[in-house]
Design an enzyme around this catalytic site. Sequence first.
Site, PDB file in Angstrom:
ATOM      1  N   LEU A 286      10.720   2.182   8.643  1.00  0.00           N
ATOM      2  CA  LEU A 286       9.592   1.294   8.357  1.00  0.00           C
ATOM      3  C   LEU A 286       8.338   2.158   8.214  1.00  0.00           C
ATOM      4  CD1 LEU A 286       9.532  -1.760   7.974  1.00  0.00           C
ATOM      5  CD2 LEU A 286       8.561  -1.952  10.249  1.00  0.00           C
ATOM      6  N   HIS A 287       8.115   2.654   7.007  1.00  0.00           N
ATOM      7  CA  HIS A 287       7.099   3.679   6.781  1.00  0.00           C
ATOM      8  C   HIS A 287       5.672   3.209   7.058  1.00  0.00           C
ATOM      9  CE1 HIS A 287      10.362   5.644   4.535  1.00  0.00           C
ATOM     10  NE2 HIS A 287      10.455   4.561   3.786  1.00  0.00           N
ATOM     11  N   ASP A 288       5.244   2.183   6.337  1.00  0.00           N
ATOM     12  CA  ASP A 288       3.814   1.910   6.183  1.00  0.00           C
ATOM     13  C   ASP A 288       3.072   1.462   7.443  1.00  0.00           C
ATOM     14  OD1 ASP A 288       4.122   2.704   3.605  1.00  0.00           O
ATOM     15  OD2 ASP A 288       4.166   0.687   2.750  1.00  0.00           O
TER      16      ASP A 288
END
Length: 397
Positions: A286-288
């Site tokens: 879950l990058h952002d």
Amino acid sequence: MVSKVDNRIPVWLDCDPGHDDTFAILLAAYHPAIRILGISTVWGNASLEKTTRNACSILTSISRSHSIPIYIGASHALQRPTMHAPTDIHGESGLDGTDLLPTPLVGPNTTIDAVTAMSTALRSCAPGTAWVVATGSFTNAAQLFLDHPDLVSHIKGLSLMGGAFGSGFTPAILGTVDGVPRVGNWTQFAEFNVLADPEAADVIFSNRELAGKTTLIPLDLTHMVLTTEQVRDLILYGPEGKEAHPELPADGSKGKTTLRTMLVELLMFFAKTYADVFGITEGPPLHDPLAVAAVLTGLVGTPLEEYQIPFWDFTPGSVEKHRERFEVIVVTEGSYEDARTGAAKTGMTVAKLLPEGQEGVRIPRGLDIPLFWKVLEECVSRADEANKRGEDVPLAN
């Protein structure tokens, strides 16, 4: 009567929704230590038209469409033609995987452009307090500081999701495509946000003052934060767990609220594409939202100390835990097609460790992951309560 001082951290969020951008918006909108100034959209995970609509739909789904303005940003890179969107990861809409995204109640504000809106909002904040968070291509962020160079000294920080380094920078597994291990998630060498506009990334990292205020969240960190089955259950059912909701289907197809069901449906689509494309099967990174969470550091000794999420900017396991800062170099040579075919390493990022005490880009190597998931779920709960109360109504003049 003395008015209460608002000590929350002012944040402008620039994004390209995008499955993981959904969670970045949620965290910025509902974290009690963050005062979100506005949202600007940029091309990236889908076309600008689609990312803008997606952002409006997400705000509607969490009852914030009337209270958080959205402005339309860049449709292509600073110096390059439009790049094909990554439909194999995010689908044609940029948010494939669910039918629960609502029709936007409020559209974007088209009275001014995104960069003007950003600069106006940032100037309204006291010097040294506001953050810019960019989770898509860095085009809008770079244009902001090109057009308004005085804002470099005015802001508190710039938090970016992008780049990848490999070579054991963290223990994260970055993925394999066609049997070949890779560093990047779009080409073997480049992460998508940087490759999308390498000149914009270079504008930021080559500005010494701005680089010294920049936190970079690379794939090396985000791939340590996977949305495992346990995490998906936390989002579906809350901390009380599945057992507390015998009324819900046992197959995990429905959460305790429509919002939670929608969020996990988005995650499941993201999980499938990451498994199919990169061979990462435990769960998608879950990058952002990590770029949003990164503003919640350095709070010890402040009124917001209880909200700190520790990010570790030193080598894990090192005896001397002095902070690390880096010079980041971006490969700008080559076209998108050169990068795709392997003829050039366009968009590759290289980090050079600076001497101790010298200012440069902060690139965390770890964070308190259980605390991050706990905080994110608490923001989902706040959104649930807002939805239940029907808070998404026009603001009084």
